[in-house]
Scaffold this active site. Structure first.
Site, short mmCIF file in Angstrom:
data_model
loop_
_atom_site.label_atom_id
_atom_site.label_comp_id
_atom_site.label_asym_id
_atom_site.label_seq_id
_atom_site.Cartn_x
_atom_site.Cartn_y
_atom_site.Cartn_z
N CYS A 59 60.00 38.94 70.67
CA CYS A 59 59.62 38.59 72.21
C CYS A 59 60.97 37.70 72.87
CB CYS A 59 58.72 37.48 72.03
SG CYS A 59 58.48 36.35 73.38
N CYS A 62 60.56 34.20 72.94
CA CYS A 62 60.96 33.49 71.56
C CYS A 62 62.29 33.48 70.97
CB CYS A 62 60.01 34.31 70.60
SG CYS A 62 58.34 34.16 70.86
#
Length: 147
Positions: A59, A62
């Site tokens: 991600c 993230c």
């Protein structure tokens, strides 16, 4: 490399000291990785607030957090009864399903096994610290009222 016994012993002691110093520098400041095996037991710990980040390695949001979560762990090092945790939803999918994680990153606070809050504020250490500290205070007050 053939060392005399005395020199070998000194080398081993020096190596052990280096390892101990490295571990001491990390103790209490680390973010605890929670897994399918540890998650439920950890978040049920008596009188302990858990602030948990749910992410997956692929991600971009993230990844953009960088060291934010580790920095929070260091700042919260002396905080009584507040633990900073993380779950890799790529590895621990059942945990993430159980606590309703559908987007990344997601930040949740747990107290004695129950989800008590979800963080949606600014992504900086000070805001995260203030949020989890406030949630810990609320949890403590609620517990006193229940007594």
């Amino acid at each position: 490399m053939d060392l005399a016994p005395g020199r070998r012993a000194r080398l081993l002691v020096a190596l052990a000291l280096v390892v101990l110093v490295a571990l001491a520098a990390r103790s209490g400041a680390e973010v605890i990785t929670l897994t399918e095996e540890t998650f439920s037991d950890k978040i049920k710990e008596k009188d302990t607030v858990w602030f948990v980040k749910f992410c997956v390695p692929w991600c971009k949001h993230c990844k953009n957090l960088g060291t934010l979560w580790e920095d929070l762990g260091k700042v919260m090092e002396g905080a009584d009864e507040i633990e900073i945790g993380q779950v890799d939803c790529g590895v621990s999918k059942p945990v993430c399903s159980k606590v309703d994680i559908h987007s990344y990153p997601t930040f949740k606070v747990f107290y004695e096994g129950e989800e008590v809050a979800k963080y949606k504020g600014p992504r900086n250490v000070e805001s995260l610290k203030n949020f989890v500290s406030d949630e810990a205070e609320k949890a403590g007050e609620a517990k006193l009222q229940d007594s």
